[in-house]
Design a protein around this motif. Structure first.
Motif, PDB file in Angstrom:
ATOM      1  N   SER A  28       0.831  -1.212   0.000  1.00 40.48           N
ATOM      2  CA  SER A  28       0.000   0.000   0.000  1.00 40.48           C
ATOM      3  C   SER A  28       0.862   1.258   0.000  1.00 40.48           C
ATOM      4  N   ILE A  31       2.339   1.859  -3.450  1.00 37.37           N
ATOM      5  CA  ILE A  31       1.359   2.427  -4.380  1.00 37.37           C
ATOM      6  C   ILE A  31       1.224   3.925  -4.148  1.00 37.37           C
ATOM      7  N   GLN A  32       1.105   4.352  -2.908  1.00 32.41           N
ATOM      8  CA  GLN A  32       1.015   5.780  -2.601  1.00 32.41           C
ATOM      9  C   GLN A  32       2.278   6.505  -3.031  1.00 32.41           C
ATOM     10  N   ARG A  34       4.546   5.758  -5.280  1.00 26.01           N
ATOM     11  CA  ARG A  34       4.779   5.849  -6.734  1.00 26.01           C
ATOM     12  C   ARG A  34       4.150   7.097  -7.340  1.00 26.01           C
ATOM     13  N   GLY A  35       2.885   7.341  -7.034  1.00 26.54           N
ATOM     14  CA  GLY A  35       2.208   8.501  -7.608  1.00 26.54           C
ATOM     15  C   GLY A  35       2.812   9.821  -7.170  1.00 26.54           C
ATOM     16  N   ILE A  36       3.131   9.914  -5.907  1.00 19.11           N
ATOM     17  CA  ILE A  36       3.684  11.157  -5.372  1.00 19.11           C
ATOM     18  C   ILE A  36       5.109  11.369  -5.860  1.00 19.11           C
ATOM     19  N   ARG A  38       6.526  10.454  -8.587  1.00 21.10           N
ATOM     20  CA  ARG A  38       6.554  10.891  -9.993  1.00 21.10           C
ATOM     21  C   ARG A  38       6.301  12.398 -10.087  1.00 21.10           C
ATOM     22  N   ARG A  39       5.331  12.880  -9.312  1.00 17.73           N
ATOM     23  CA  ARG A  39       5.019  14.314  -9.351  1.00 17.73           C
ATOM     24  C   ARG A  39       6.172  15.153  -8.817  1.00 17.73           C
ATOM     25  N   GLY A  43      11.041   9.694  -9.418  1.00 20.97           N
ATOM     26  CA  GLY A  43      10.766   8.354  -9.926  1.00 20.97           C
ATOM     27  C   GLY A  43      11.993   7.474 -10.065  1.00 20.97           C
ATOM     28  N   ASP A  47      12.516   3.974  -8.233  1.00 23.55           N
ATOM     29  CA  ASP A  47      12.659   2.762  -9.045  1.00 23.55           C
ATOM     30  C   ASP A  47      13.890   1.955  -8.632  1.00 23.55           C
ATOM     31  N   SER A  86       5.671   7.433   3.772  1.00 23.64           N
ATOM     32  CA  SER A  86       5.603   6.167   3.040  1.00 23.64           C
ATOM     33  C   SER A  86       6.961   5.479   3.021  1.00 23.64           C
TER      34      SER A  86
END
Length: 107
Positions: A28, A31-32, A34-36, A38-39, A43, A47, A86
């Motif tokens: 979980s 997932i949280q 990854r989105g943040i 990238r912004r 990333g 990775d 996270s």
């Protein structure tokens, strides 16, 4: 019969329960994150940490997550606070259950 928490079998040993709950929590948080990430243009750093985790090298993944956390700590904005939370959740799960995460790597 299954427990209500993440559908963990009642017959699971306490360590197995802890590992399964930690795996769900780490997933979980990833997932949280990854989105943040990238912004925030983080990333590639994320990775690299996730690749180490996928190889079953939780120690390297934790090290890379620590570097990512350090980079976020140096930022003047507060957008990185959620990401840092996270990162902490993932790192703690990897540290506490390294054997579990490292054993699950494809051989």
């Amino acid at each position: 019969m299954y427990s209500r928490l993440f559908a963990v079998p009642d017959a699971a040993a306490p360590l197995q329960r802890a590992q399964l709950v930690t795996a769900v929590s780490v997933g979980s948080a990833i997932i949280q994150l990854r989105g943040i990430a990238r912004r925030l243009d983080l990333g590639p750093e994320l990775d690299a940490a996730l690749e180490a985790m996928a190889r079953g090298d939780s120690a390297m993944a934790t090290t890379r997550l620590g570097r990512l956390d350090g980079a976020l700590a140096a930022r003047p904005d507060t957008a990185g606070l959620q990401v840092r939370g996270s990162i902490l959740a993932i790192s703690e799960g990897l540290i506490q259950h390294a054997a579990y995460f490292d054993a699950g790597a494809p051989g």
